[in-house]
Design a protein around this motif. Structure first.
Motif, mmCIF file in Angstrom:
data_model
loop_
_atom_site.group_PDB
_atom_site.id
_atom_site.type_symbol
_atom_site.label_atom_id
_atom_site.label_comp_id
_atom_site.label_asym_id
_atom_site.label_seq_id
_atom_site.Cartn_x
_atom_site.Cartn_y
_atom_site.Cartn_z
ATOM 1 N N PRO A 97 -0.737 -14.118 2.499
ATOM 2 C CA PRO A 97 -1.825 -14.974 2.951
ATOM 3 C C PRO A 97 -3.131 -14.922 2.257
ATOM 4 N N SER A 98 -3.830 -15.806 2.110
ATOM 5 C CA SER A 98 -5.000 -15.851 1.260
ATOM 6 C C SER A 98 -6.011 -15.561 2.358
ATOM 7 N N ASP A 99 -6.007 -15.406 3.528
ATOM 8 C CA ASP A 99 -7.173 -15.547 4.574
ATOM 9 C C ASP A 99 -7.050 -14.593 5.268
ATOM 10 N N TYR A 100 -6.251 -13.534 4.967
ATOM 11 C CA TYR A 100 -6.376 -12.318 6.022
ATOM 12 C C TYR A 100 -7.617 -11.500 6.232
ATOM 13 N N ARG A 101 -8.611 -11.494 5.562
ATOM 14 C CA ARG A 101 -9.536 -10.687 5.601
ATOM 15 C C ARG A 101 -10.392 -11.290 6.595
ATOM 16 N N HIS A 102 -10.009 -12.545 7.096
ATOM 17 C CA HIS A 102 -10.721 -13.098 8.373
ATOM 18 C C HIS A 102 -9.841 -13.015 9.565
ATOM 19 N N TRP A 103 -8.899 -12.508 9.460
ATOM 20 C CA TRP A 103 -8.109 -12.105 10.749
ATOM 21 C C TRP A 103 -8.548 -11.221 11.549
ATOM 22 N N PHE A 104 -8.035 -11.159 12.641
ATOM 23 C CA PHE A 104 -8.665 -9.936 13.605
ATOM 24 C C PHE A 104 -8.074 -8.603 13.101
ATOM 25 N N HIS A 105 -9.358 -7.765 12.701
ATOM 26 C CA HIS A 105 -9.070 -6.316 12.028
ATOM 27 C C HIS A 105 -8.366 -5.479 13.177
ATOM 28 N N VAL A 106 -7.182 -5.027 13.152
ATOM 29 C CA VAL A 106 -6.591 -4.260 14.259
ATOM 30 C C VAL A 106 -7.120 -2.832 14.218
ATOM 31 N N ASN A 107 -7.000 -2.037 13.066
ATOM 32 C CA ASN A 107 -7.549 -0.847 12.936
ATOM 33 C C ASN A 107 -7.389 -0.214 11.362
ATOM 34 N N THR A 108 -7.895 0.981 11.321
ATOM 35 C CA THR A 108 -7.851 1.353 9.961
ATOM 36 C C THR A 108 -7.306 3.004 9.923
ATOM 37 N N MET A 109 -6.496 3.212 9.091
ATOM 38 C CA MET A 109 -5.917 4.522 8.953
ATOM 39 C C MET A 109 -5.789 5.107 7.705
ATOM 40 N N ILE A 110 -6.268 6.343 7.389
ATOM 41 C CA ILE A 110 -6.260 6.918 6.204
ATOM 42 C C ILE A 110 -4.982 7.794 6.147
ATOM 43 N N VAL A 111 -4.148 7.820 5.122
ATOM 44 C CA VAL A 111 -3.139 8.778 5.049
ATOM 45 C C VAL A 111 -3.504 9.669 3.793
ATOM 46 N N ASP A 112 -3.830 10.811 4.123
ATOM 47 C CA ASP A 112 -4.485 11.596 3.204
ATOM 48 C C ASP A 112 -3.552 12.496 2.610
ATOM 49 N N LYS A 113 -3.851 13.351 1.493
ATOM 50 C CA LYS A 113 -2.653 14.267 0.699
ATOM 51 C C LYS A 113 -2.096 15.153 1.524
ATOM 52 N N ALA A 114 -2.792 15.709 2.834
ATOM 53 C CA ALA A 114 -1.838 16.571 3.548
ATOM 54 C C ALA A 114 -0.703 15.818 4.298
ATOM 55 N N SER A 115 -0.656 14.644 4.212
ATOM 56 C CA SER A 115 0.501 13.865 5.058
ATOM 57 C C SER A 115 1.906 13.865 4.467
ATOM 58 N N PRO A 116 2.693 14.264 5.289
ATOM 59 C CA PRO A 116 4.046 14.036 4.642
ATOM 60 C C PRO A 116 4.460 12.761 4.135
ATOM 61 N N LEU A 117 3.559 11.787 4.708
ATOM 62 C CA LEU A 117 3.770 10.260 4.114
ATOM 63 C C LEU A 117 2.969 9.925 2.877
ATOM 64 N N PHE A 118 2.077 10.831 2.480
ATOM 65 C CA PHE A 118 1.215 10.428 1.578
ATOM 66 C C PHE A 118 2.140 9.970 0.241
ATOM 67 N N ASN A 119 3.318 10.441 -0.330
ATOM 68 C CA ASN A 119 3.642 9.816 -1.595
ATOM 69 C C ASN A 119 3.997 8.305 -1.329
ATOM 70 N N GLY A 120 4.690 8.033 -0.162
ATOM 71 C CA GLY A 120 5.007 6.578 -0.060
ATOM 72 C C GLY A 120 3.762 5.713 0.366
ATOM 73 N N LEU A 121 3.208 6.378 1.209
ATOM 74 C CA LEU A 121 1.901 5.651 1.868
ATOM 75 C C LEU A 121 0.473 5.954 1.987
ATOM 76 N N GLY A 122 0.048 6.734 0.966
ATOM 77 C CA GLY A 122 -1.026 7.351 0.987
ATOM 78 C C GLY A 122 -1.980 6.401 0.721
ATOM 79 N N GLY A 123 -3.361 6.436 1.306
ATOM 80 C CA GLY A 123 -4.273 5.734 1.338
ATOM 81 C C GLY A 123 -4.976 5.075 2.383
ATOM 82 N N MET A 124 -6.008 4.296 2.245
ATOM 83 C CA MET A 124 -6.535 3.780 3.474
ATOM 84 C C MET A 124 -6.047 2.246 3.849
ATOM 85 N N HIS A 125 -5.182 2.340 5.213
ATOM 86 C CA HIS A 125 -4.589 1.367 5.539
ATOM 87 C C HIS A 125 -5.454 0.175 6.338
ATOM 88 N N ASN A 126 -5.966 -0.721 5.951
ATOM 89 C CA ASN A 126 -6.660 -1.755 6.730
ATOM 90 C C ASN A 126 -5.865 -2.830 7.355
#
Lengths: 162, 162
Positions: free
Chosen positions: B31-60
């Motif tokens: 979708p083109s307009d999601y930055r105007h949708w309701f911001h649910v939460n943010t999570m950062i998957v950091d290097k120490a996480s077992p999920l880092f390889n697949g999902l590392g990064g800042m999840h907005n």
């Protein structure tokens, strides 16, 4: 004559001041709909940061419609532009930083005349986001002193991330 | 007679299926307009996480208007609800985690019938947010396998943070 002119200019000055809509920091109230505004970016100030004591937490930054085009242009911002920083606690869980409850709701409100002494921005922050708990009593010292070096971006730290 | 009824039900079944709007994962577009949708939460998957390889990064994480009430109620979600995870790189600078460029745009689209095999959710993700670069070829394996344990929240990990 010189004295009369001087008095006149004082009176006119006072009249002009009185005619302006005076916006003070204690007039700034938290907006109800900012979670639907444009989400600018998120930053986490972690324990290792020198800013942690004052600004530790997850900073979710939003801008209202009046300021969005200026954000994308890198400033300057028109009167009416409002930034909100929705500052939340976070927990570190198995390598992931997870958002927790709100700590503070901080705002920057642009009104070049009303806030001429602090770069045209009014600053306020509310403990827990509670309108009855404003934290800023001296915006120049508590807020603008840190923002002042960002003059080239109209005193804004956030930048647009496409 | 029994055989004729059986054939009829097959034919009717096929006809009914053909009449349904078929929504497949490869129909899902960013979708083109999601930055105007309701911001649910943010999570950062950091290097120490077992999920880092697949999902590392800042999840907005954002949700569209169709899903917002259900998010606040903890689910279930109506058809038309869409979650977007705008996954960005981050840098660690002097104790602060700072948002970087987009890595992936991931989506969950609710359509109970079209995506009945994956909990009623269609999944897709786009490298760099590019509509021409979908990453999901097998939503059951690549996405739903991890979401399935969250059945009580209608397969959604995010929860509402007031």
């Amino acid at each position: 004559m010189r004295r009369k002119l001087h008095l006149l200019s004082i009176v006119l000055g006072l009249a002009a001041t009185a005619a302006l809509p005076i916006a003070r920091a204690d007039d700034i109230k938290p907006p109800s709909d900012y979670r639907h505004w444009f989400h600018v970016n998120t930053m986490i100030v972690d324990k290792a940061s020198p800013l942690f004591n004052g600004l530790g937490g997850m900073h979710n930054v939003y801008i209202n419609a009046a300021g969005e085009a200026a954000l994308k242009a890198g400033g300057p911002y028109p009167d009416g532009a409002i930034f909100v920083t929705d500052l939340h606690d976070f927990t570190l869980s198995d390598g992931s930083y997870v958002e927790g409850p709100r700590k503070t709701l901080a705002m920057m409100v642009k009104d070049a005349k009303a806030y001429a002494g602090t770069g045209g921005w009014g600053f306020q922050a509310f403990a827990g986001g509670d309108p009855a708990k404003p934290l800023v009593t001296d915006a120049a010292k508590q807020c603008f002193a840190c923002h002042e070096p960002k003059k080239a971006q109209d005193y804004v730290f956030s930048s647009y991330i496409p």
